[in-house]
Write a protein that holds these residues in place. Structure first.
Motif, PDB file in Angstrom:
ATOM      1  N   LEU A 195      36.217 -14.296  53.187  1.00 29.75           N
ATOM      2  CA  LEU A 195      35.478 -13.260  52.458  1.00 29.75           C
ATOM      3  C   LEU A 195      35.305 -13.609  50.979  1.00 29.75           C
ATOM      4  CD1 LEU A 195      37.131 -10.005  53.855  1.00 29.75           C
ATOM      5  CD2 LEU A 195      34.829 -10.832  54.303  1.00 29.75           C
ATOM      6  N   SER A 196      36.372 -14.136  50.408  1.00 34.95           N
ATOM      7  CA  SER A 196      36.282 -14.495  48.981  1.00 34.95           C
ATOM      8  C   SER A 196      37.282 -15.599  48.660  1.00 34.95           C
ATOM      9  CB  SER A 196      36.558 -13.268  48.101  1.00 34.95           C
ATOM     10  OG  SER A 196      37.870 -12.817  48.313  1.00 34.95           O
ATOM     11  N   MET A 197      37.085 -16.224  47.472  1.00 38.15           N
ATOM     12  CA  MET A 197      37.943 -17.345  47.080  1.00 38.15           C
ATOM     13  C   MET A 197      38.183 -17.284  45.569  1.00 38.15           C
ATOM     14  SD  MET A 197      37.141 -21.385  47.354  1.00 38.15           S
ATOM     15  CE  MET A 197      36.459 -21.591  45.750  1.00 38.15           C
ATOM     16  N   ARG A 198      39.401 -17.628  45.150  1.00 37.82           N
ATOM     17  CA  ARG A 198      39.683 -17.703  43.708  1.00 37.82           C
ATOM     18  C   ARG A 198      40.730 -18.788  43.453  1.00 37.82           C
ATOM     19  NH1 ARG A 198      42.221 -13.400  45.951  1.00 37.82           N
ATOM     20  NH2 ARG A 198      44.441 -13.122  45.476  1.00 37.82           N
ATOM     21  N   ASN A 199      40.771 -19.262  42.238  1.00 35.01           N
ATOM     22  CA  ASN A 199      41.805 -20.237  41.881  1.00 35.01           C
ATOM     23  C   ASN A 199      43.144 -19.531  41.734  1.00 35.01           C
ATOM     24  OD1 ASN A 199      39.635 -22.019  41.581  1.00 35.01           O
ATOM     25  ND2 ASN A 199      40.773 -23.121  39.989  1.00 35.01           N
ATOM     26  N   LYS A 200      44.209 -20.172  42.208  1.00 37.76           N
ATOM     27  CA  LYS A 200      45.531 -19.573  42.048  1.00 37.76           C
ATOM     28  C   LYS A 200      45.873 -19.494  40.552  1.00 37.76           C
ATOM     29  CE  LYS A 200      50.378 -20.076  43.240  1.00 37.76           C
ATOM     30  NZ  LYS A 200      51.410 -20.993  43.712  1.00 37.76           N
ATOM     31  N   ALA A 201      45.610 -20.568  39.846  1.00 38.80           N
ATOM     32  CA  ALA A 201      45.832 -20.589  38.403  1.00 38.80           C
ATOM     33  C   ALA A 201      44.781 -21.514  37.831  1.00 38.80           C
ATOM     34  CB  ALA A 201      47.227 -21.137  38.093  1.00 38.80           C
ATOM     35  N   ASN A 202      44.577 -21.449  36.498  1.00 40.33           N
ATOM     36  CA  ASN A 202      43.605 -22.402  35.978  1.00 40.33           C
ATOM     37  C   ASN A 202      44.246 -23.792  35.982  1.00 40.33           C
ATOM     38  OD1 ASN A 202      45.194 -22.202  33.674  1.00 40.33           O
ATOM     39  ND2 ASN A 202      43.442 -22.635  32.374  1.00 40.33           N
ATOM     40  N   ARG A 203      43.403 -24.802  35.807  1.00 40.69           N
ATOM     41  CA  ARG A 203      43.879 -26.179  36.016  1.00 40.69           C
ATOM     42  C   ARG A 203      45.004 -26.540  35.055  1.00 40.69           C
ATOM     43  NH1 ARG A 203      38.626 -29.487  35.238  1.00 40.69           N
ATOM     44  NH2 ARG A 203      38.475 -28.038  33.507  1.00 40.69           N
ATOM     45  N   LEU A 204      44.850 -26.140  33.806  1.00 41.89           N
ATOM     46  CA  LEU A 204      45.872 -26.488  32.828  1.00 41.89           C
ATOM     47  C   LEU A 204      47.202 -25.810  33.161  1.00 41.89           C
ATOM     48  CD1 LEU A 204      46.593 -27.961  30.263  1.00 41.89           C
ATOM     49  CD2 LEU A 204      45.746 -26.021  28.942  1.00 41.89           C
ATOM     50  N   GLU A 205      47.099 -24.599  33.678  1.00 43.32           N
ATOM     51  CA  GLU A 205      48.320 -23.869  34.029  1.00 43.32           C
ATOM     52  C   GLU A 205      49.076 -24.617  35.127  1.00 43.32           C
ATOM     53  OE1 GLU A 205      47.572 -19.701  34.110  1.00 43.32           O
ATOM     54  OE2 GLU A 205      49.227 -19.359  35.493  1.00 43.32           O
ATOM     55  N   GLU A 206      48.320 -25.127  36.124  1.00 39.36           N
ATOM     56  CA  GLU A 206      48.969 -25.889  37.202  1.00 39.36           C
ATOM     57  C   GLU A 206      49.685 -27.118  36.661  1.00 39.36           C
ATOM     58  OE1 GLU A 206      46.022 -25.127  40.934  1.00 39.36           O
ATOM     59  OE2 GLU A 206      47.760 -26.432  41.086  1.00 39.36           O
ATOM     60  N   LEU A 207      48.965 -27.847  35.788  1.00 41.94           N
ATOM     61  CA  LEU A 207      49.562 -29.056  35.206  1.00 41.94           C
ATOM     62  C   LEU A 207      50.774 -28.727  34.351  1.00 41.94           C
ATOM     63  CD1 LEU A 207      46.455 -31.090  34.116  1.00 41.94           C
ATOM     64  CD2 LEU A 207      48.445 -32.040  35.272  1.00 41.94           C
ATOM     65  N   PHE A 208      50.621 -27.692  33.550  1.00 39.87           N
ATOM     66  CA  PHE A 208      51.698 -27.276  32.642  1.00 39.87           C
ATOM     67  C   PHE A 208      52.962 -26.975  33.438  1.00 39.87           C
ATOM     68  CE2 PHE A 208      53.972 -23.821  30.500  1.00 39.87           C
ATOM     69  CZ  PHE A 208      54.225 -24.406  29.272  1.00 39.87           C
TER      70      PHE A 208
END
Lengths: 306, 257
Positions: free
Chosen positions: A283-296
């Motif tokens: 039904l819908s899709m979103r990022n779990k976290a922004n890319r920098l947050e994942e790397l951080f």
């Protein structure tokens, strides 16, 4: 010339806490630099040393080639600081606060009044210029500190979590203001816990953890090193188990929510095609976290486990 | 740093301090005016009539210099300690600490602010005294110089107190337990010639005695101590306190980590 040079800087507080363990860092003139790290990592200590509020145990900081340790006055004339904590007299009026700050930098009163009005207007605070500062909202107080830091038109603007506790609309208008300042030639050093903010604004980045720099590169290179991105999918029908798809990790958060770790080389089409084969309707899709947050989080986590 | 930056910075600190003093005039100027009026009425008028002469003057005339000096000392000290500690407590002292201003300009600015309050209060008390008695100033230069120097000395003493204070209670301890007793025992209300020898010798160790008597010499032309000694003591305290303040500001004690 570098706007900021930090050479082998160490700081040990009287209680024995070693806040900085010999960090080195260069920020180029005109850069928009993100300085990130978890709470207690040493960010505010570094900012304190640059702005001469904290005495270094050893090492050196130079602002536009001038040593903070040996030529404090000259070095300070280049800096504007927006600290994390409110540090203006809350019984004074915004205009008074800014004009007085200008005076401390040797700016005559007429010029100070002109600049104060300019920056208060740019930060949408002019209507409040004659009110007691204590009565301003949290967001207004933060903007007041930015206006105050700009009144000496610094070559290096240091922003220590400037948008903490500010609503998204005001935050975005502050981003615009800071971006414009940077485009006009002011070097900006930003610390923030909103990683989206750093990703949006900054060209170069350093990450500090436990008093050591664990990453120091440009934003593009850092984001390019992200090999997996995590997305959240909301599905139409409830699921009892997560489906198995080659090279991807799927985890069922709840019967209607799937978390997918998508390797960089895999396309979203491949994911949707596989889900389609499993007769799963998204039904819908979103990022779990922004890319920098994942790397951080990954960098800081790996730092704390080593 | 060039001189014009320092001069503008100095003027800004002084202006800020004077604006603060005037904004809270009900706390800064009115209380000493009321207190001193009561002293004039109770000690000078009611009790003084029974005391008669002291030091060759009517008792009311005798206490005028002491009361002016007492209000100037208290106001200069109080202004510095409350303003500087308030700035430290509210963290807006950081506005100055991150500026290019050298420490001596910060010290000079705050001292001038405290001096301004001391002089405002001194002038108000002097005007009040005219409602009760008349005095002819004998040595105007001595009167003005002793008053200014004493105000500066106590402003710097207030800064030392403010630097070491960690909470508001700490800024009340020195005025209550040291400043007030020394002032009362400093010859404001009596000539030390009335004391037995032993207490006269003890009184000689009280620096406020020299300040009060120096000022009394300026106004009435009489003093319990040699005037040269008064200047020497005031200047010595001035040099010691100025050096101490600058050292504390340089080390950033209580302000920089």
């Amino acid at each position: 010339m570098n706007a900021l040079e930090v050479n082998n800087l160490k700081k040990t507080y009287a209680n024995g806490v070693q806040a900085l363990k010999g960090i080195s860092l260069n920020i180029k003139d005109g850069d928009f630099f993100a300085f990130l790290g978890p709470n207690g990592a040493g960010k505010s200590t570094l900012i304190g040393i640059i702005s001469s509020l904290v005495n270094a145990s050893s090492g050196e900081v130079k602002v536009f080639g001038t040593s903070v340790q040996t030529s404090r006055s000259k070095a300070m004339s280049h800096i504007g600081l927006v600290p994390q904590e409110l540090n203006f007299n809350q019984f004074e009026k915004p205009l008074e606060i800014i004009v007085n700050q200008a005076g401390y930098y040797g700016i005559d009163r007429k010029t100070a009044l002109h600049r104060a009005e300019k920056y208060l207007r740019q930060l949408q605070l002019w209507d409040q210029h004659d009110k007691i500062s204590r009565m301003l909202s949290g967001g207004m107080k933060r903007r007041l500190m930015i206006a105050r830091a700009m009144v000496n038109e610094p070559r290096l603007l240091i922003l220590d979590e400037p948008t903490a506790g500010v609503d998204i609309e005001i935050r975005r208008s502050m981003w615009e203001f800071i971006r414009e300042i940077n485009e006009n030639g002011t070097t900006v050093l930003l610390t923030t816990h909103y990683l989206e903010e750093a990703e949006e604004l900054c060209r170069n980045i350093a990450i500090i953890d436990h008093g050591e720099i664990i990453q120091n590169t440009d934003m593009k290179t850092l984001l390019g090193s992200l090999d997996v991105e995590t997305v959240i999918l909301d599905v139409r029908e409830p699921l009892s188990t997560a489906p198995q798809i080659d090279d991807m990790k799927l985890h069922l958060r709840d019967p209607f929510t799937l978390e997918v770790s998508l390797p960089k080389e895999k396309s979203l089409n491949a994911l949707f095609s596989s889900l389609d084969n499993e007769r799963i309707s998204v039904l819908s899709m979103r990022n779990k976290a922004n890319r920098l947050e994942e790397l951080f989080l990954r960098l800081v986590d790996s730092g704390s486990t080593t | 740093m060039n001189a014009s930056v320092n001069w503008t910075g100095y003027k800004t600190i002084v202006r800020k301090e004077v604006v603060r003093i005037l904004r809270i005039w009900a706390q800064t100027v009115v209380p000493p005016a009321i207190t001193m009026t009561l002293y004039f009425i109770v000690f000078g008028n009611l009790i003084g009539r029974r005391i008669g002469e002291m030091g060759g003057f009517d008792y009311m005339q005798f206490i005028v210099p002491g009361l002016i000096m007492m209000s100037v000392i208290t106001s200069s000290y109080g202004n510095m300690v409350s303003s500087f500690f308030g700035a430290k407590f509210g963290r807006h002292i950081e506005e100055l600490l991150i500026s290019p201003l050298p420490n001596w300009v910060i010290l000079a600015g705050y001292v001038t602010g405290a001096l301004a309050r001391g002089m405002m209060v001194g002038a108000v008390v002097m005007v009040i005294s005219l409602f009760f008695t008349r005095v002819e100033v004998q040595h105007p230069l001595v009167m003005v110089s002793v008053l200014l120097l004493t105000s500066i000395v106590f402003a710097m003493a207030g800064m030392v107190n403010a630097i070491f204070a960690n909470k508001f209670d700490d800024i009340a301890i020195v005025p209550t337990f040291i400043l007030t007793p020394l002032t009362y025992l400093g010859g404001v209300f009596y000539s030390i010639s009335l004391l037995p020898d032993f207490w006269q010798k003890i009184s000689a160790f009280n620096p406020i005695l020299y300040m009060v008597n120096g000022f009394r010499y300026g106004i009435l032309g009489v003093s319990d101590v040699p005037i040269a000694w008064a200047y020497a003591i005031i200047l010595a305290f001035g040099v010691i306190l100025a050096s101490l303040c600058l050292w504390l500001l340089h080390r950033g004690i209580g302000m920089r980590s």
